[in-house]
Write a protein that holds these residues in place. Structure first.
Motif, PDB file in Angstrom:
ATOM      1  N   GLY A 164      54.783  72.782  47.244  1.00  0.00           N
ATOM      2  CA  GLY A 164      54.876  71.958  48.410  1.00  0.00           C
ATOM      3  C   GLY A 164      53.565  71.979  49.041  1.00  0.00           C
ATOM      4  N   PRO A 165      53.562  71.883  50.209  1.00  0.00           N
ATOM      5  CA  PRO A 165      52.648  71.937  51.300  1.00  0.00           C
ATOM      6  C   PRO A 165      51.403  72.821  50.974  1.00  0.00           C
ATOM      7  CG  PRO A 165      54.412  72.251  52.634  1.00  0.00           C
ATOM      8  CD  PRO A 165      54.892  72.455  51.141  1.00  0.00           C
ATOM      9  N   ALA A 166      50.504  72.886  51.262  1.00  0.00           N
ATOM     10  CA  ALA A 166      49.325  73.925  50.987  1.00  0.00           C
ATOM     11  C   ALA A 166      49.556  74.972  51.778  1.00  0.00           C
ATOM     12  CB  ALA A 166      47.906  73.228  51.618  1.00  0.00           C
ATOM     13  N   LEU A 167      48.909  76.137  51.199  1.00  0.00           N
ATOM     14  CA  LEU A 167      49.200  77.629  51.884  1.00  0.00           C
ATOM     15  C   LEU A 167      48.054  77.663  53.027  1.00  0.00           C
ATOM     16  CD1 LEU A 167      49.783  79.114  48.535  1.00  0.00           C
ATOM     17  CD2 LEU A 167      51.479  78.373  49.919  1.00  0.00           C
ATOM     18  N   ALA A 168      48.668  78.134  54.137  1.00  0.00           N
ATOM     19  CA  ALA A 168      47.858  78.054  55.489  1.00  0.00           C
ATOM     20  C   ALA A 168      47.516  79.461  55.777  1.00  0.00           C
ATOM     21  CB  ALA A 168      48.512  77.308  56.517  1.00  0.00           C
ATOM     22  N   THR A 169      48.011  80.276  55.317  1.00  0.00           N
ATOM     23  CA  THR A 169      47.863  81.803  55.944  1.00  0.00           C
ATOM     24  C   THR A 169      46.899  82.394  54.927  1.00  0.00           C
ATOM     25  OG1 THR A 169      50.250  81.900  56.678  1.00  0.00           O
ATOM     26  CG2 THR A 169      49.148  83.824  56.435  1.00  0.00           C
ATOM     27  N   GLY A 170      45.955  83.142  55.815  1.00  0.00           N
ATOM     28  CA  GLY A 170      45.140  83.964  55.124  1.00  0.00           C
ATOM     29  C   GLY A 170      44.589  85.029  55.857  1.00  0.00           C
ATOM     30  N   LEU A 171      43.668  86.055  55.151  1.00  0.00           N
ATOM     31  CA  LEU A 171      43.191  87.146  55.865  1.00  0.00           C
ATOM     32  C   LEU A 171      41.682  86.870  55.904  1.00  0.00           C
ATOM     33  CD1 LEU A 171      45.032  89.956  54.165  1.00  0.00           C
ATOM     34  CD2 LEU A 171      45.488  88.825  56.598  1.00  0.00           C
ATOM     35  N   ASP A 172      40.798  87.390  57.056  1.00  0.00           N
ATOM     36  CA  ASP A 172      39.448  87.538  56.923  1.00  0.00           C
ATOM     37  C   ASP A 172      39.445  89.291  57.135  1.00  0.00           C
ATOM     38  OD1 ASP A 172      38.507  85.181  56.582  1.00  0.00           O
ATOM     39  OD2 ASP A 172      38.280  84.903  58.903  1.00  0.00           O
TER      40      ASP A 172
END
Length: 185
Positions: free
Chosen positions: A15-23
């Protein structure tokens, strides 16, 4: 191109784009710089929740890359024993104060840049440790949980100080570390 294709496939499946990430800011004798990881919360929601929880608590800050094997992967995330000021001999044996997680295996292959959860022999034993792939490693496919993918800074990952292959990637001297891990939206 593969990274764009993987993101596109995941978008179609989830479905929707994956928004969570890590720097992840890395420093040490080998690598120095920031790596960005897109997390696949629709593929491994429990594992992504755990990683972002620990990152938000600052638990990953100062944690070593305790097991790094050339031609395979760089492992980190032992928030119990693998921190600056800790006993390097114990690094890799600990986890967080939270319960282990049930496996969330997927069809996503373990290719260069993929981030997976480390575990013991039990598939349901992942906790806080994770690894970043240097290369494709098909024997891990559908046997370890994929949690994300490096989308920038892979050249930094390539510079992480390697361990000795004869000792299963154990680092001699000072290992590189995650100086800070920040959750991004």
């Amino acid at each position: 191109m593969r990274k764009l294709a993987l993101s596109a496939v995941l978008g179609l499946l989830a479905g929707p784009a994956l928004a969570t990430g890590l720097d992840i800011e890395i420093a040490g004798e080998g690598a120095n710089g920031t790596v960005h990881v897109d997390l696949f919360e629709d593929v491994a929601p429990l594992h992504v929740e755990r990683i972002t929880q620990l990152a938000g608590e600052g638990a990953y800050d100062g944690v070593w890359f305790h097991r790094v094997i050339d031609g395979f992967m760089a492992q980190t995330g032992d928030v119990q024993y693998g921190k600056e000021g800790g006993d390097m001999r114990m690094a890799g044996r600990g986890g967080s104060s939270y319960a282990d997680l049930p496996a969330e295996f997927s069809k996503i292959p373990f290719t260069r840049g993929i981030v997976g959860m480390a575990r013991s022999q039990s598939p349901d034993s992942a906790n806080s440790q994770f690894f970043i792939m240097f290369t494709d490693y098909p024997s891990l496919n559908e046997a370890y949980t994929v949690v994300g993918e490096v989308t920038s800074g892979m050249e930094i990952v390539d510079q992480i100080k390697r361990g000795e292959r004869s000792t299963n990637g154990t680092i001699v001297g000072a290992p590189d570390r995650m100086v800070s891990v920040t959750v991004t939206e």
